[in-house]
Scaffold this motif. Sequence first.
Motif, PDB file in Angstrom:
ATOM      1  N   THR A 253      -4.688 -10.738  13.619  1.00 33.34           N
ATOM      2  CA  THR A 253      -4.918  -9.747  14.682  1.00 33.34           C
ATOM      3  C   THR A 253      -6.137  -8.881  14.395  1.00 33.34           C
ATOM      4  O   THR A 253      -6.430  -7.957  15.159  1.00 33.34           O
ATOM      5  CB  THR A 253      -3.684  -8.841  14.857  1.00 33.34           C
ATOM      6  OG1 THR A 253      -3.529  -8.034  13.667  1.00 33.34           O
ATOM      7  CG2 THR A 253      -2.428  -9.657  15.080  1.00 33.34           C
ATOM      8  N   GLY A 254      -6.813  -9.133  13.268  1.00 36.14           N
ATOM      9  CA  GLY A 254      -7.994  -8.350  12.897  1.00 36.14           C
ATOM     10  C   GLY A 254      -7.721  -7.257  11.897  1.00 36.14           C
ATOM     11  O   GLY A 254      -8.636  -6.578  11.438  1.00 36.14           O
ATOM     12  N   ARG A 255      -6.448  -7.082  11.518  1.00 34.13           N
ATOM     13  CA  ARG A 255      -6.098  -5.989  10.609  1.00 34.13           C
ATOM     14  C   ARG A 255      -6.420  -6.342   9.160  1.00 34.13           C
ATOM     15  O   ARG A 255      -6.152  -7.444   8.698  1.00 34.13           O
ATOM     16  CB  ARG A 255      -4.615  -5.647  10.716  1.00 34.13           C
ATOM     17  CG  ARG A 255      -4.156  -4.592   9.697  1.00 34.13           C
ATOM     18  CD  ARG A 255      -2.696  -4.273   9.801  1.00 34.13           C
ATOM     19  NE  ARG A 255      -2.396  -3.559  11.028  1.00 34.13           N
ATOM     20  CZ  ARG A 255      -1.184  -3.048  11.295  1.00 34.13           C
ATOM     21  NH1 ARG A 255      -0.204  -3.186  10.425  1.00 34.13           N
ATOM     22  NH2 ARG A 255      -0.981  -2.413  12.432  1.00 34.13           N
ATOM     23  N   TYR A 256      -7.009  -5.374   8.454  1.00 32.09           N
ATOM     24  CA  TYR A 256      -7.244  -5.498   7.014  1.00 32.09           C
ATOM     25  C   TYR A 256      -6.453  -4.402   6.313  1.00 32.09           C
ATOM     26  O   TYR A 256      -6.525  -3.227   6.682  1.00 32.09           O
ATOM     27  CB  TYR A 256      -8.729  -5.346   6.680  1.00 32.09           C
ATOM     28  CG  TYR A 256      -9.008  -5.188   5.201  1.00 32.09           C
ATOM     29  CD1 TYR A 256      -8.802  -6.241   4.326  1.00 32.09           C
ATOM     30  CD2 TYR A 256      -9.462  -3.977   4.680  1.00 32.09           C
ATOM     31  CE1 TYR A 256      -9.049  -6.110   2.964  1.00 32.09           C
ATOM     32  CE2 TYR A 256      -9.707  -3.832   3.325  1.00 32.09           C
ATOM     33  CZ  TYR A 256      -9.499  -4.894   2.473  1.00 32.09           C
ATOM     34  OH  TYR A 256      -9.735  -4.756   1.135  1.00 32.09           O
ATOM     35  N   THR A 257      -5.658  -4.801   5.324  1.00 30.15           N
ATOM     36  CA  THR A 257      -4.878  -3.843   4.551  1.00 30.15           C
ATOM     37  C   THR A 257      -5.336  -3.888   3.105  1.00 30.15           C
ATOM     38  O   THR A 257      -5.282  -4.941   2.465  1.00 30.15           O
ATOM     39  CB  THR A 257      -3.373  -4.161   4.628  1.00 30.15           C
ATOM     40  OG1 THR A 257      -2.970  -4.182   6.003  1.00 30.15           O
ATOM     41  CG2 THR A 257      -2.553  -3.116   3.890  1.00 30.15           C
ATOM     42  N   SER A 258      -5.807  -2.753   2.608  1.00 29.87           N
ATOM     43  CA  SER A 258      -6.262  -2.669   1.214  1.00 29.87           C
ATOM     44  C   SER A 258      -5.167  -2.014   0.387  1.00 29.87           C
ATOM     45  O   SER A 258      -4.816  -0.857   0.590  1.00 29.87           O
ATOM     46  CB  SER A 258      -7.546  -1.836   1.129  1.00 29.87           C
ATOM     47  OG  SER A 258      -7.881  -1.601  -0.226  1.00 29.87           O
ATOM     48  N   LYS A 259      -4.585  -2.800  -0.533  1.00 34.58           N
ATOM     49  CA  LYS A 259      -3.580  -2.275  -1.453  1.00 34.58           C
ATOM     50  C   LYS A 259      -4.102  -2.460  -2.876  1.00 34.58           C
ATOM     51  O   LYS A 259      -4.039  -3.555  -3.429  1.00 34.58           O
ATOM     52  CB  LYS A 259      -2.254  -3.018  -1.276  1.00 34.58           C
ATOM     53  CG  LYS A 259      -1.570  -2.752   0.057  1.00 34.58           C
ATOM     54  CD  LYS A 259      -0.233  -3.454   0.133  1.00 34.58           C
ATOM     55  CE  LYS A 259       0.460  -3.155   1.453  1.00 34.58           C
ATOM     56  NZ  LYS A 259       1.769  -3.835   1.555  1.00 34.58           N
ATOM     57  N   THR A 260      -4.651  -1.406  -3.418  1.00 30.94           N
ATOM     58  CA  THR A 260      -5.241  -1.455  -4.747  1.00 30.94           C
ATOM     59  C   THR A 260      -4.580  -0.415  -5.632  1.00 30.94           C
ATOM     60  O   THR A 260      -4.292   0.703  -5.189  1.00 30.94           O
ATOM     61  CB  THR A 260      -6.759  -1.167  -4.678  1.00 30.94           C
ATOM     62  OG1 THR A 260      -7.342  -2.011  -3.689  1.00 30.94           O
ATOM     63  CG2 THR A 260      -7.428  -1.437  -6.008  1.00 30.94           C
ATOM     64  N   LYS A 261      -4.339  -0.796  -6.889  1.00 27.23           N
ATOM     65  CA  LYS A 261      -3.695   0.112  -7.831  1.00 27.23           C
ATOM     66  C   LYS A 261      -4.493   1.403  -7.975  1.00 27.23           C
ATOM     67  O   LYS A 261      -5.713   1.393  -8.053  1.00 27.23           O
ATOM     68  CB  LYS A 261      -3.565  -0.587  -9.193  1.00 27.23           C
ATOM     69  CG  LYS A 261      -2.729   0.180 -10.197  1.00 27.23           C
ATOM     70  CD  LYS A 261      -2.584  -0.608 -11.488  1.00 27.23           C
ATOM     71  CE  LYS A 261      -1.755   0.161 -12.504  1.00 27.23           C
ATOM     72  NZ  LYS A 261      -1.616  -0.600 -13.774  1.00 27.23           N
ATOM     73  N   ASN A 262      -3.767   2.507  -7.988  1.00 28.80           N
ATOM     74  CA  ASN A 262      -4.343   3.855  -8.159  1.00 28.80           C
ATOM     75  C   ASN A 262      -5.213   4.287  -6.993  1.00 28.80           C
ATOM     76  O   ASN A 262      -5.998   5.231  -7.111  1.00 28.80           O
ATOM     77  CB  ASN A 262      -5.159   3.951  -9.462  1.00 28.80           C
ATOM     78  CG  ASN A 262      -4.310   3.670 -10.689  1.00 28.80           C
ATOM     79  OD1 ASN A 262      -3.130   4.018 -10.717  1.00 28.80           O
ATOM     80  ND2 ASN A 262      -4.904   3.045 -11.695  1.00 28.80           N
ATOM     81  N   ARG A 263      -5.112   3.579  -5.849  1.00 25.27           N
ATOM     82  CA  ARG A 263      -5.842   3.987  -4.655  1.00 25.27           C
ATOM     83  C   ARG A 263      -4.884   3.997  -3.469  1.00 25.27           C
ATOM     84  O   ARG A 263      -3.952   3.196  -3.426  1.00 25.27           O
ATOM     85  CB  ARG A 263      -7.011   3.041  -4.362  1.00 25.27           C
ATOM     86  CG  ARG A 263      -8.149   3.122  -5.365  1.00 25.27           C
ATOM     87  CD  ARG A 263      -9.294   2.224  -4.947  1.00 25.27           C
ATOM     88  NE  ARG A 263     -10.437   2.331  -5.838  1.00 25.27           N
ATOM     89  CZ  ARG A 263     -10.598   1.600  -6.927  1.00 25.27           C
ATOM     90  NH1 ARG A 263      -9.682   0.696  -7.236  1.00 25.27           N
ATOM     91  NH2 ARG A 263     -11.647   1.756  -7.708  1.00 25.27           N
ATOM     92  N   PRO A 264      -5.109   4.861  -2.497  1.00 19.72           N
ATOM     93  CA  PRO A 264      -4.224   4.885  -1.324  1.00 19.72           C
ATOM     94  C   PRO A 264      -4.386   3.610  -0.498  1.00 19.72           C
ATOM     95  O   PRO A 264      -5.462   3.005  -0.468  1.00 19.72           O
ATOM     96  CB  PRO A 264      -4.708   6.123  -0.540  1.00 19.72           C
ATOM     97  CG  PRO A 264      -6.131   6.318  -0.979  1.00 19.72           C
ATOM     98  CD  PRO A 264      -6.183   5.881  -2.410  1.00 19.72           C
ATOM     99  N   THR A 265      -3.310   3.197   0.142  1.00 20.39           N
ATOM    100  CA  THR A 265      -3.366   2.030   1.026  1.00 20.39           C
ATOM    101  C   THR A 265      -4.203   2.368   2.258  1.00 20.39           C
ATOM    102  O   THR A 265      -4.025   3.416   2.877  1.00 20.39           O
ATOM    103  CB  THR A 265      -1.948   1.614   1.467  1.00 20.39           C
ATOM    104  OG1 THR A 265      -1.212   1.243   0.294  1.00 20.39           O
ATOM    105  CG2 THR A 265      -1.993   0.434   2.426  1.00 20.39           C
ATOM    106  N   VAL A 266      -5.128   1.490   2.586  1.00 20.33           N
ATOM    107  CA  VAL A 266      -6.003   1.700   3.745  1.00 20.33           C
ATOM    108  C   VAL A 266      -5.796   0.554   4.735  1.00 20.33           C
ATOM    109  O   VAL A 266      -5.796  -0.615   4.348  1.00 20.33           O
ATOM    110  CB  VAL A 266      -7.490   1.749   3.332  1.00 20.33           C
ATOM    111  CG1 VAL A 266      -8.394   1.836   4.558  1.00 20.33           C
ATOM    112  CG2 VAL A 266      -7.741   2.939   2.419  1.00 20.33           C
TER     113      VAL A 266
END
Length: 553
Positions: A253-266
């Motif tokens: 659907t075009g969504r990108y989810t960034s889940k990185t340690k010690n960083r907020p989910t974007v």
Amino acid sequence: MTERNIVVPYERFSSKQQAEGDSLRRQSDAIKGFIDKNGYILDDLGFVDKGLSGYTGKNIKGGALGEILQMLKDGTFPAPHKRILLVEKFDRLSRLPTTDAITDIIKPILRTGLAIATVKEGKILTNDNIDDMGVFLPIILLLNEANAYVETLTYHVTKAYDDKFERLVNEGTIMGHGLPAWLKYNQDKTEILPIPNKVKLLQTMFSLAAVGYSSNKIANYLKEHHEDEFLTEKQTSWNVQSVLRYMKNRSVTGRYTSKTKNRPTVIRENYFPVVISTQDFEKVQAIINSRTQSKINKGLKTTGKDGKTKNLFTGLLKCSECGMGLGFRSSGDGRGTKSKYSLACNGRLNKTGCKHATIQYMMFERAIMEHIRQINLHAVLNNKSSVNMIDTYRSELALKKQQHDMIMKQLQGALDEDDMLDFMILKRTYKKQMKEIEQKIQEEMIKCVAVPNFENVELDSFLMDCELDGNTPDWNQRQKVQANLRMIIKKIVVDDEKIKGVPRMHQIHFKNGAVEMVTTSRNKSGSIYIEDKNKTELSNDQSKSDYDYLHML
């Protein structure tokens, strides 16, 4: 030739990318050249750590270097005083902080008599010369340099990623990392582009799923019509797991989810090119979830391990607070203040935050069954227009069958793959519509004829609370009643006693949409009595069979 003349090689590289490069060959050649130059003997014993970091110490915790240390500790390493552990450079052995490298690796090795040598420096470090600062100081500097290199590199990589991450959050800038299998970068990585043939495969999957094709049938379709077409190079076949993995991936659907340690989910919408609309994606998720729930319901056990039907309402009870089901629990001895049977919200048991209080099962069962026995089920379930509705639905069903048969004939004559897919989707659509109409016909017939007769059921012979008098419930009768209840009831919403003394208002939702209320309360002495929805007080002339007092267990 000296007494210490046998070389045990140790080689290491840190990443998967180095496995595809020249690191291992370079180290092997360097070690072989060192052996030939100095007239040493290459031992059959050799150790290699592939893809294990010397900076994090993984080569010690789960690698070949850890195996060497353990063998030395156990005394199983052959004749260490005759052998040299040879590495290309000290950073192959470790990139830990200098003190840790000396304490955890260098000294434990040397103390056993095993020597350490490096190809680059050409020096041999032993337990005898470790106190010689002319020998040991350069080793310290090399270890410090190895660790500092990684520290510096880590800083720059982290800083670069932080900068990219900040631009992603603020501007939606492309991160430049790996992409979903159906997408690619342009040449300078400034734009993300769809891969047409892979996008078409995805859209085919979603089109088939939208009209009711199961994951298994979609996989079979792809095997038949796209046998050699896959979304990744590693994929070799189509199966249920691979189909579901792509259909549940919201990146379509075009969504990108960034889940990185010690960083907020974007989460960034429209980061990727949209290949499936959000509406179509959600539609397919609903179909997948409903099919999963259907499988759960089909596998619903209606009897306990002993084969007895103890819970008449298996699969029907819902919590009024969180909407989850209520589980049947058996505990205590059924006497005193402990109830032998109870109902507890699964949400509360799973610690999801629900505060729904446990309810005594025997009391609840009698309350529901007393109410159902006394109401006029024919009046509740029958619908005067049901017969006319059945005729209307049957006419619709006949028309859909004609359309379905026409599509089947066109499908047999279709030669083009796209036409074939369109006809298959239409066929599936008509088949789904026919199934829905048949379900409506069945529901209307239930209203007319499938009204179980509870009026003559002797409750005291099969309800669970007959155990209090030392009797055994009629298990066969309970199983029949349970089946009848599941035929007419969609769900029972179990209310919570939010305020002490305020009655619980339970809702019986019938499959035709009718709703009945059943009230249970506690009186001052702790007894529980049942109230009809139209009667809030117990009159003196009402018989005990109509409204039965139930005592706390």
